[in-house]
Design a protein around this motif. Sequence first.
Motif, short mmCIF file in Angstrom:
data_model
loop_
_atom_site.label_atom_id
_atom_site.label_comp_id
_atom_site.label_asym_id
_atom_site.label_seq_id
_atom_site.Cartn_x
_atom_site.Cartn_y
_atom_site.Cartn_z
N ALA A 200 0.82 -1.22 0.00
CA ALA A 200 0.00 0.00 0.00
C ALA A 200 0.85 1.27 0.00
CB ALA A 200 -0.94 -0.01 1.21
N ARG A 201 2.00 1.25 0.69
CA ARG A 201 2.81 2.46 0.81
C ARG A 201 3.98 2.50 -0.16
NH1 ARG A 201 3.11 5.59 5.31
NH2 ARG A 201 5.36 5.33 5.26
N GLY A 202 4.16 1.42 -0.94
CA GLY A 202 5.28 1.40 -1.89
C GLY A 202 5.74 -0.03 -2.13
N GLY B 270 6.51 -0.94 1.42
CA GLY B 270 5.71 -1.94 2.11
C GLY B 270 6.67 -2.94 2.75
N GLY B 271 6.16 -4.15 3.01
CA GLY B 271 7.01 -5.13 3.70
C GLY B 271 7.20 -6.40 2.89
N GLY B 272 8.41 -6.94 2.94
CA GLY B 272 8.69 -8.22 2.30
C GLY B 272 9.76 -8.94 3.08
N LYS B 273 9.93 -10.20 2.84
CA LYS B 273 11.04 -10.94 3.45
C LYS B 273 11.25 -12.21 2.66
CE LYS B 273 13.79 -10.32 7.04
NZ LYS B 273 14.22 -9.03 7.60
N GLY B 274 12.48 -12.72 2.66
CA GLY B 274 12.77 -13.96 1.95
C GLY B 274 13.63 -14.86 2.79
N GLY B 275 13.66 -16.11 2.40
CA GLY B 275 14.52 -17.05 3.12
C GLY B 275 14.76 -18.28 2.29
#
Length: 425
Positions: free
Chosen positions: A74-76, A112-117
Amino acid sequence: MADEMRRFKGSDEKNPFDAMSERFDRAAKLLGLDEDLYAVMRVPSREIKVYIPVRMDTGHIQVFEGYRVQHNFARGPAKGGIRYAPDVTIEEVKALSAWMTWKCAVVNVPFGGGKGGIVCDPSQMSLGELERLTRRYTAELIDFIGPDKDVPAPDMNTNEQTMAWIMDTYSMHARHTVTAVVTGKPVALGGSLGRKEATGRGVLFCVNEAIKRLDKTPEQTSVVIQGSGNVGGMAAQLMHDTGYKIIAISDIFGGIHNSNGLDIPKVRQYLQENRTLEGYPEAERVDNKTLLEIECDVLAPCATENQITSENAGRLQCKILAEGANGPTTPKADQILHDKGIFVVPDILANAGGVTVSYFEWVQDRTGYFWSEAEVNSRLEEKMIASFNELVGYGDRHGVDSRTAAYMMAIDRVAYHTRMRGIYA
Ligand code: NAD
């Protein structure tokens, strides 16, 4: 799934996504978030799972499991690290991606938020194997990442070399160099000065503000730090340089304690040469559990999740808890800390220095104009102090503790963007 069940079996308190959701629910309720927004924001936007075939040095192929979770746009663009570890789970990556959404909103950066693994044991892999793993993982995600889509960064067991490989692989597919696809790159390859120190420096700036509540100067303040990696080691160094008395520090194998204060440059040198703190002179050996319970003004858990739980929270003897790590405290421990009067600088603010300078790196890459280290540090300081004071003011106005205030402030901002964009209408 079997691994997830094994890891969290019998200890729901330690499921990181549940921990995140519990705090989200509490803050959403206090905000009176409408049920449509609640439904959209409570879950990730996208969970990607990839199987990564890698030719190992033996000549055989091994298939690794990898994830990328994009929690909110939503924010980017989504923003967040990639971790390599044998015990990575999708639950953990989901929680970390959500924390990124709230963290970026707390410090008001347009991501916004992301994450990887990737489930792997980097300590057992050669550099060549790690490079092939990283390049193949990047290729699998090529349609999902990019400067305007999702911008990865380093996390546990990944570093600037990993980011350079991702940037190069992405650029090969784009057929031109795209530095802004990742942050945390080597400075010569489009990285930012001050990024390596940024998370630890952000912890320092928060602690500088927090000790004003105790009417103390850095010289009068004792500090215990769990973890001596990028965040803990750097926070220890910068706090030591500022005059704080660091009385204990640890790594995964345990810690060292000296109530008169440790010579941090010497400790870090010892750690670099010996790869362990064990045997360090001028200090007593202490295990990681006991370290958290040492009497001090500031305790900074800068290692990993679930270190402060309902089991040990009652025994903490700090006045301020500055959460350098992501998710070091469980929701059950929150109430105990609150009852003990411990002031918490929540992770989504305390360790936001890293993503703030990642934002600066992304801006510099996109404009092609690079700032001096002094400029990076002063902009970081301005942002951290403003965010700290905004959060404390918000908490006071709403009569809630600092963690709840951080979640409320973040959810409110993401909700505003979501509502204005009407993306779910
Ligand atoms: P790192 O791998 O550089 O260092 C981790 C440190 O913690 C090491 O000293 C390690 O020995 C210790 N450690 C690991 N597991 C432990 C355990 N079970 N008990 C005690 N000590 C343990 O990692 P880092 O980059 O410093 O990240 C630490 C934490 O900070 C993580 O939660 C990470 O998600 C968070 N974080 C990192 C950044 C960043 O910019 N590096 C930014 C925001 C948040």
